[in-house]
Design a protein around this motif. Structure first.
Motif, PDB file in Angstrom:
ATOM      1  N   ARG A 226       0.823  -1.211   0.000  1.00 39.05           N
ATOM      2  CA  ARG A 226       0.000   0.000   0.000  1.00 39.05           C
ATOM      3  C   ARG A 226       0.856   1.258   0.000  1.00 39.05           C
ATOM      4  O   ARG A 226       0.568   2.232  -0.718  1.00 39.05           O
ATOM      5  N   ALA A 227       1.953   1.232   0.814  1.00 36.10           N
ATOM      6  CA  ALA A 227       2.843   2.402   0.840  1.00 36.10           C
ATOM      7  C   ALA A 227       3.509   2.618  -0.514  1.00 36.10           C
ATOM      8  O   ALA A 227       3.597   3.744  -1.008  1.00 36.10           O
ATOM      9  N   LEU A 228       3.985   1.523  -1.126  1.00 36.11           N
ATOM     10  CA  LEU A 228       4.607   1.653  -2.444  1.00 36.11           C
ATOM     11  C   LEU A 228       3.600   2.132  -3.486  1.00 36.11           C
ATOM     12  O   LEU A 228       3.943   2.906  -4.394  1.00 36.11           O
ATOM     13  N   LEU A 229       2.341   1.661  -3.382  1.00 38.39           N
ATOM     14  CA  LEU A 229       1.311   2.132  -4.309  1.00 38.39           C
ATOM     15  C   LEU A 229       1.072   3.614  -4.163  1.00 38.39           C
ATOM     16  O   LEU A 229       0.984   4.351  -5.164  1.00 38.39           O
ATOM     17  N   TRP A 230       1.005   4.091  -2.907  1.00 35.74           N
ATOM     18  CA  TRP A 230       0.806   5.529  -2.688  1.00 35.74           C
ATOM     19  C   TRP A 230       1.988   6.328  -3.206  1.00 35.74           C
ATOM     20  O   TRP A 230       1.829   7.377  -3.848  1.00 35.74           O
ATOM     21  N   VAL A 231       3.224   5.835  -2.930  1.00 36.03           N
ATOM     22  CA  VAL A 231       4.423   6.531  -3.412  1.00 36.03           C
ATOM     23  C   VAL A 231       4.455   6.542  -4.942  1.00 36.03           C
ATOM     24  O   VAL A 231       4.808   7.539  -5.575  1.00 36.03           O
ATOM     25  N   GLY A 232       4.087   5.389  -5.547  1.00 38.05           N
ATOM     26  CA  GLY A 232       4.054   5.338  -7.006  1.00 38.05           C
ATOM     27  C   GLY A 232       3.053   6.317  -7.592  1.00 38.05           C
ATOM     28  O   GLY A 232       3.334   6.991  -8.594  1.00 38.05           O
ATOM     29  N   LYS A 233       1.863   6.413  -6.991  1.00 34.52           N
ATOM     30  CA  LYS A 233       0.896   7.399  -7.466  1.00 34.52           C
ATOM     31  C   LYS A 233       1.418   8.816  -7.309  1.00 34.52           C
ATOM     32  O   LYS A 233       1.263   9.656  -8.205  1.00 34.52           O
ATOM     33  N   ALA A 234       2.048   9.079  -6.121  1.00 32.47           N
ATOM     34  CA  ALA A 234       2.553  10.435  -5.881  1.00 32.47           C
ATOM     35  C   ALA A 234       3.689  10.801  -6.820  1.00 32.47           C
ATOM     36  O   ALA A 234       3.848  11.968  -7.185  1.00 32.47           O
ATOM     37  N   LEU A 235       4.515   9.812  -7.226  1.00 33.40           N
ATOM     38  CA  LEU A 235       5.680  10.114  -8.063  1.00 33.40           C
ATOM     39  C   LEU A 235       5.386  10.040  -9.553  1.00 33.40           C
ATOM     40  O   LEU A 235       6.027  10.746 -10.343  1.00 33.40           O
ATOM     41  N   PHE A 236       4.469   9.152  -9.974  1.00 34.50           N
ATOM     42  CA  PHE A 236       4.301   8.890 -11.395  1.00 34.50           C
ATOM     43  C   PHE A 236       2.900   9.274 -11.919  1.00 34.50           C
ATOM     44  O   PHE A 236       2.789   9.740 -13.044  1.00 34.50           O
ATOM     45  N   VAL A 237       1.853   9.037 -11.135  1.00 30.82           N
ATOM     46  CA  VAL A 237       0.494   9.229 -11.652  1.00 30.82           C
ATOM     47  C   VAL A 237       0.054  10.676 -11.514  1.00 30.82           C
ATOM     48  O   VAL A 237      -0.345  11.318 -12.498  1.00 30.82           O
ATOM     49  N   TRP A 238       0.107  11.204 -10.297  1.00 32.83           N
ATOM     50  CA  TRP A 238      -0.411  12.553 -10.063  1.00 32.83           C
ATOM     51  C   TRP A 238       0.346  13.626 -10.840  1.00 32.83           C
ATOM     52  O   TRP A 238      -0.284  14.549 -11.394  1.00 32.83           O
ATOM     53  N   PRO A 239       1.730  13.584 -10.934  1.00 31.87           N
ATOM     54  CA  PRO A 239       2.387  14.596 -11.780  1.00 31.87           C
ATOM     55  C   PRO A 239       1.962  14.531 -13.240  1.00 31.87           C
ATOM     56  O   PRO A 239       1.751  15.568 -13.874  1.00 31.87           O
ATOM     57  N   PHE A 240       1.832  13.310 -13.785  1.00 30.01           N
ATOM     58  CA  PHE A 240       1.416  13.203 -15.186  1.00 30.01           C
ATOM     59  C   PHE A 240      -0.026  13.664 -15.380  1.00 30.01           C
ATOM     60  O   PHE A 240      -0.371  14.258 -16.411  1.00 30.01           O
ATOM     61  N   VAL A 241      -0.890  13.373 -14.404  1.00 25.27           N
ATOM     62  CA  VAL A 241      -2.274  13.861 -14.492  1.00 25.27           C
ATOM     63  C   VAL A 241      -2.310  15.380 -14.475  1.00 25.27           C
ATOM     64  O   VAL A 241      -3.022  16.024 -15.276  1.00 25.27           O
ATOM     65  N   ALA A 242      -1.530  15.984 -13.565  1.00 16.36           N
ATOM     66  CA  ALA A 242      -1.485  17.449 -13.521  1.00 16.36           C
ATOM     67  C   ALA A 242      -0.890  18.015 -14.805  1.00 16.36           C
ATOM     68  O   ALA A 242      -1.377  19.017 -15.339  1.00 16.36           O
ATOM     69  N   LEU A 243       0.197  17.357 -15.320  1.00 19.26           N
ATOM     70  CA  LEU A 243       0.782  17.810 -16.583  1.00 19.26           C
ATOM     71  C   LEU A 243      -0.223  17.723 -17.717  1.00 19.26           C
ATOM     72  O   LEU A 243      -0.341  18.645 -18.537  1.00 19.26           O
ATOM     73  N   TRP A 244      -0.970  16.606 -17.788  1.00 17.44           N
ATOM     74  CA  TRP A 244      -1.971  16.451 -18.849  1.00 17.44           C
ATOM     75  C   TRP A 244      -3.086  17.476 -18.726  1.00 17.44           C
ATOM     76  O   TRP A 244      -3.509  18.079 -19.715  1.00 17.44           O
ATOM     77  N   ARG A 245      -3.563  17.678 -17.495  1.00 21.06           N
ATOM     78  CA  ARG A 245      -4.737  18.519 -17.298  1.00 21.06           C
ATOM     79  C   ARG A 245      -4.416  19.999 -17.457  1.00 21.06           C
ATOM     80  O   ARG A 245      -5.218  20.751 -18.029  1.00 21.06           O
ATOM     81  N   HIS A 246      -3.238  20.429 -16.922  1.00 21.72           N
ATOM     82  CA  HIS A 246      -2.958  21.858 -16.866  1.00 21.72           C
ATOM     83  C   HIS A 246      -1.971  22.329 -17.931  1.00 21.72           C
ATOM     84  O   HIS A 246      -1.801  23.553 -18.067  1.00 21.72           O
ATOM     85  N   VAL A 247      -1.310  21.414 -18.650  1.00 19.45           N
ATOM     86  CA  VAL A 247      -0.321  21.838 -19.652  1.00 19.45           C
ATOM     87  C   VAL A 247      -0.688  21.311 -21.036  1.00 19.45           C
ATOM     88  O   VAL A 247      -0.881  22.077 -21.988  1.00 19.45           O
ATOM     89  N   LEU A 248      -0.766  19.973 -21.162  1.00 13.48           N
ATOM     90  CA  LEU A 248      -0.924  19.381 -22.485  1.00 13.48           C
ATOM     91  C   LEU A 248      -2.285  19.698 -23.104  1.00 13.48           C
ATOM     92  O   LEU A 248      -2.375  19.970 -24.309  1.00 13.48           O
ATOM     93  N   VAL A 249      -3.359  19.598 -22.292  1.00 10.24           N
ATOM     94  CA  VAL A 249      -4.694  19.879 -22.842  1.00 10.24           C
ATOM     95  C   VAL A 249      -4.820  21.328 -23.309  1.00 10.24           C
ATOM     96  O   VAL A 249      -5.275  21.587 -24.441  1.00 10.24           O
ATOM     97  N   PRO A 250      -4.428  22.333 -22.489  1.00 10.32           N
ATOM     98  CA  PRO A 250      -4.495  23.711 -23.026  1.00 10.32           C
ATOM     99  C   PRO A 250      -3.598  23.926 -24.248  1.00 10.32           C
ATOM    100  O   PRO A 250      -3.991  24.600 -25.204  1.00 10.32           O
ATOM    101  N   VAL A 251      -2.365  23.364 -24.224  1.00 12.00           N
ATOM    102  CA  VAL A 251      -1.477  23.518 -25.382  1.00 12.00           C
ATOM    103  C   VAL A 251      -2.078  22.846 -26.619  1.00 12.00           C
ATOM    104  O   VAL A 251      -2.014  23.365 -27.736  1.00 12.00           O
ATOM    105  N   GLY A 252      -2.676  21.655 -26.435  1.00 14.36           N
ATOM    106  CA  GLY A 252      -3.311  20.974 -27.559  1.00 14.36           C
ATOM    107  C   GLY A 252      -4.472  21.773 -28.135  1.00 14.36           C
ATOM    108  O   GLY A 252      -4.630  21.850 -29.364  1.00 14.36           O
ATOM    109  N   ARG A 253      -5.282  22.351 -27.259  1.00 10.92           N
ATOM    110  CA  ARG A 253      -6.385  23.172 -27.755  1.00 10.92           C
ATOM    111  C   ARG A 253      -5.872  24.398 -28.517  1.00 10.92           C
ATOM    112  O   ARG A 253      -6.400  24.759 -29.585  1.00 10.92           O
ATOM    113  N   ALA A 254      -4.815  25.033 -27.965  1.00 11.86           N
ATOM    114  CA  ALA A 254      -4.252  26.197 -28.655  1.00 11.86           C
ATOM    115  C   ALA A 254      -3.669  25.798 -30.004  1.00 11.86           C
ATOM    116  O   ALA A 254      -3.862  26.491 -31.017  1.00 11.86           O
ATOM    117  N   LEU A 255      -2.950  24.643 -30.059  1.00  8.23           N
ATOM    118  CA  LEU A 255      -2.402  24.179 -31.324  1.00  8.23           C
ATOM    119  C   LEU A 255      -3.512  23.821 -32.312  1.00  8.23           C
ATOM    120  O   LEU A 255      -3.376  24.044 -33.520  1.00  8.23           O
TER     121      LEU A 255
END
Length: 348
Positions: free
Chosen positions: A60-89
């Motif tokens: 469970r601890a490794l799952l939480w650490v994995g989400k914190a290190l790999f899932v949540w940053p990519f979700v934030a990158l997708w939601r707040h960077v890639l999607v707006p940039v894609g719409r602008a492009l």
């Protein structure tokens, strides 16, 4: 609810050889299997303990650490960077590529295509005239000459020369095939009887009088070893469970029951005594002291507030009373109603 048991296997009459093999085999297998089963049960218990106490929380601890290190940053990158940039492009591509392409198609490619289609229709009409007036008569003439010069001589050659020669050659080939078939049949019969006498009959005798009895003996031994392993595994399981229960009972009487007795007969009365004699009076005294302190602080605040008000009156005098302001609608004749007029144009 008892688990479903498979139907018993039908037992055939057993000979003295089977019984003589069964008893020593089961004794030897039982002696070998009991330590293995006890070690297996110990490993199972240890594995379950490690799974429940170490591996599952660690996972469970490794799952939480994995989400914190790999899932949540990519979700934030997708939601707040890639999607707006894609719409602008996408909007930029629409403005820079799609709109010019549509304009080019409508005002350049479509007129050019219509002109090319008109030219293609004119060229097709010219080619059709050439085919009908020039190429078709020439083709008919060439076909008539080819029929007279090639087809008629070739048909006469086929009917008068090639067909009789082919029939004669086919008859020769059929006769040769029959001769070769007779020779092959004789050779095959000779080889069959040779192989039957030299290989098949000795192999059949070897199978019937040697291999089959040895196979039956080995099958009996293997079946008895398998049954012995099954019985030994079940007996070893019972022995292992009995040993585990004995160790559990010994552990309970050596450690658990004394600790429970100490908790029930010593710690619980001492705890009740401490609670009734010390903690409750101390809590009641603390509540009384807190109530008295709060009342003293409230009285001090009131005294300080009164002293400050007296000092302000002594220094600055009494404050001037404010005039009351009536914010309601005027009453009586001054009120504005539907039946009266308050403007200069409608006054009497």
């Amino acid at each position: 609810m008892e688990p479903h048991k498979p139907p018993p296997r039908p037992r055939h009459p057993e000979g003295c050889l089977t019984v003589a093999i069964r008893v020593p085999v089961r004794i030897a297998v039982l002696v070998l299997v009991v330590p293995v089963r006890m070690a297996w049960d110990a490993l199972v218990v240890t594995g379950r303990f490690l799974r429940d106490t170490v591996l599952r929380p660690l996972g469970r601890a490794l799952l939480w650490v994995g989400k914190a290190l790999f899932v949540w940053p990519f979700v934030a990158l997708w939601r707040h960077v890639l999607v707006p940039v894609g719409r602008a492009l996408g909007r930029l591509g629409t403005v820079l590529v799609v709109v010019p392409a549509l304009w080019c198609r409508r005002y350049v490619l479509t007129p050019v295509g219509h002109a090319l289609a008109w030219l293609a229709r004119g060229a097709g009409a010219g080619l059709a005239w050439v085919y009908a007036r020039v190429l078709s008569p020439i083709g008919h003439a060439v076909a008539w000459l080819a029929r007279c010069l090639l087809v008629v001589p070739a048909r006469w050659l086929y009917d008068r020369v090639l067909t009789p020669a082919g029939r004669a050659l086919a008859r020769c080939v059929r006769g040769l095939g029959r001769l070769l078939g007779v020779i092959g049949t004789g050779i095959g019969v000779a080889l069959y009887w040779t192989l039957r006498v030299l290989l098949f009959l000795p192999a059949l005798a070897l199978w019937r009088w040697v291999l089959a009895p040895v196979g039956r003996f080995l099958a009996v031994v293997a079946r008895e070893i398998g049954d012995a392993l099954g019985h030994a595994w079940r007996i070893a399981g019972r022995i292992s469970r009995a040993g585990g229960r004995a160790l559990g009972t010994l552990f309970r009487w050596i450690l658990v029951e004394p600790v429970r007795w100490v908790h029930r007969t010593v710690l619980t009365p001492v705890g009740h005594l401490v609670r009734d004699a010390v903690l409750r009076p101390a809590a009641e005294g603390a509540r009384v002291l807190g109530r008295a302190v709060r009342e003293a602080l409230a009285g001090a605040r009131d005294t300080v507030r009164q002293a400050r008000a007296d000092f302000r009156r002594m220094v600055f005098g009494e404050p001037r009373p404010q005039a009351a302001v009536d914010r309601r609608e005027p009453q009586g004749p001054a009120a504005r109603t539907l039946g009266s007029s308050t403007t200069a144009l409608t006054k009497d």
